[in-house]
Enzyme design. Sequence first.
Site, mmCIF file in Angstrom:
data_model
loop_
_atom_site.group_PDB
_atom_site.id
_atom_site.type_symbol
_atom_site.label_atom_id
_atom_site.label_comp_id
_atom_site.label_asym_id
_atom_site.label_seq_id
_atom_site.Cartn_x
_atom_site.Cartn_y
_atom_site.Cartn_z
ATOM 1 N N HIS A 62 51.132 41.032 27.459
ATOM 2 C CA HIS A 62 50.854 39.768 26.768
ATOM 3 C C HIS A 62 51.711 39.674 25.512
ATOM 4 C CE1 HIS A 62 48.175 42.581 24.727
ATOM 5 N NE2 HIS A 62 47.768 41.673 23.857
ATOM 6 N N HIS A 64 51.067 39.443 22.269
ATOM 7 C CA HIS A 64 50.734 40.010 20.954
ATOM 8 C C HIS A 64 51.792 41.036 20.538
ATOM 9 C CE1 HIS A 64 46.214 38.786 21.027
ATOM 10 N NE2 HIS A 64 46.996 37.845 20.515
ATOM 11 N N ASP A 66 51.980 43.876 19.076
ATOM 12 C CA ASP A 66 51.921 45.320 19.339
ATOM 13 C C ASP A 66 52.313 45.670 20.778
ATOM 14 O OD1 ASP A 66 49.495 43.942 19.906
ATOM 15 O OD2 ASP A 66 48.349 45.810 19.964
ATOM 16 N N HIS A 67 52.621 44.655 21.576
ATOM 17 C CA HIS A 67 53.020 44.899 22.973
ATOM 18 C C HIS A 67 54.444 44.440 23.274
ATOM 19 C CE1 HIS A 67 48.908 46.036 24.197
ATOM 20 N NE2 HIS A 67 48.644 45.345 23.100
ATOM 21 N N HIS A 142 41.250 38.373 27.263
ATOM 22 C CA HIS A 142 41.694 38.628 25.899
ATOM 23 C C HIS A 142 41.892 37.283 25.197
ATOM 24 C CE1 HIS A 142 43.234 41.168 22.794
ATOM 25 N NE2 HIS A 142 44.504 40.904 22.953
ATOM 26 N N ASP A 212 43.952 45.627 26.299
ATOM 27 C CA ASP A 212 43.569 44.397 25.606
ATOM 28 C C ASP A 212 42.695 43.495 26.463
ATOM 29 O OD1 ASP A 212 45.557 45.672 24.087
ATOM 30 O OD2 ASP A 212 45.910 43.824 22.973
ATOM 31 N N HIS A 270 45.320 52.658 22.950
ATOM 32 C CA HIS A 270 45.224 51.423 22.159
ATOM 33 C C HIS A 270 44.170 51.577 21.060
ATOM 34 C CE1 HIS A 270 44.792 47.018 21.373
ATOM 35 N NE2 HIS A 270 46.043 46.999 21.723
#
Length: 306
Positions: A62, A64, A66-67, A142, A212, A270
């Site tokens: 996705h 976000h 942090d990914h 999410h 997530d 995570h």
Amino acid sequence: MNFEVTILGNSSASPTSSRHPAAQSLKIHNNHILIDCGEGTQMQLSRYKIKRADITQIYISHIHGDHMMGLPGLLLSMNLARRESSIEIFCPQELVEVLELYFKYSETNFSYKINYHLLNEYTSEIIFENDDYTVKSFPVFHRVPTWGFIFQEKRKYRKINQEACKKFNIPFEAYTSIKMGNDFTDENGLIIKNIDLTFDSIAPLSYAYCTDTLFHENVIKAVTGVDLLYHEATFLHDRLERAINMMHSTAKQAGIVAARAMVKMLLIGHFSSRYEALDELLAEAKSEFDNVELADEGKCVNLNFI
Ligand SMILES: [Zn+2]
Ligand SMILES: [Zn+2]
């Protein structure tokens, strides 16, 4: 045949001094895959001696940060190295827009082709298949559209029955053809059936990447029966309310998913940057499911040995 996962990052949201955001390297029958690409992934790749040039596919769960914040840098480094072969990126539509806008304003001309494959928000589907493995995506729950992925190998070869082959005096040169399911014909024209010379191949192994997401019945259904499950465990269960608000899971819930989905092994990751030590998260997941380990950075799990 190799099938192994190397953890490159296990932190949620913000990195810590010892943990990087989400990224994993997956090797299936010598195909090199990257799953998620948080900030710092390039440095982690070089730390664990994984060559950028070998990567042929990237799966992004996705949008976000942090990914995916490491992805523009990684693609630019591949360009600086004058990569020639194309790369396949499986990701949300929004990510393509973000990347393309950046590449437009930075006036980047690529030496290689980027092929985007958009993920379907509403259904679970096979998104890639070759002779070695298939990849299935499934929606999770999410704050923005997010997907899990299941990588399943294909076992092409039957297992040689050594005793039977000796009995029928099968020459060693014929083994490859027999492994592929062919009968054997001797010099007198006598046919020996493949079934009399081989055993069924071992069941194909599978790996589910699931991050997530809220704890949800559909996630359990999607990952049922996989050999190895990576599941997020952002918080301890005493912060369940926070987990629900942020649409994440707790370590206890990750354990419940693994137990109910009857997987062989669970990796949790995570982790929120609020936890310096991770043993409590491990203990909590273990209270629900025995075979669980922390997704420590640098850890390599070979699916053939779990
Ligand atoms: Zn995240
Ligand atoms: Zn997220």
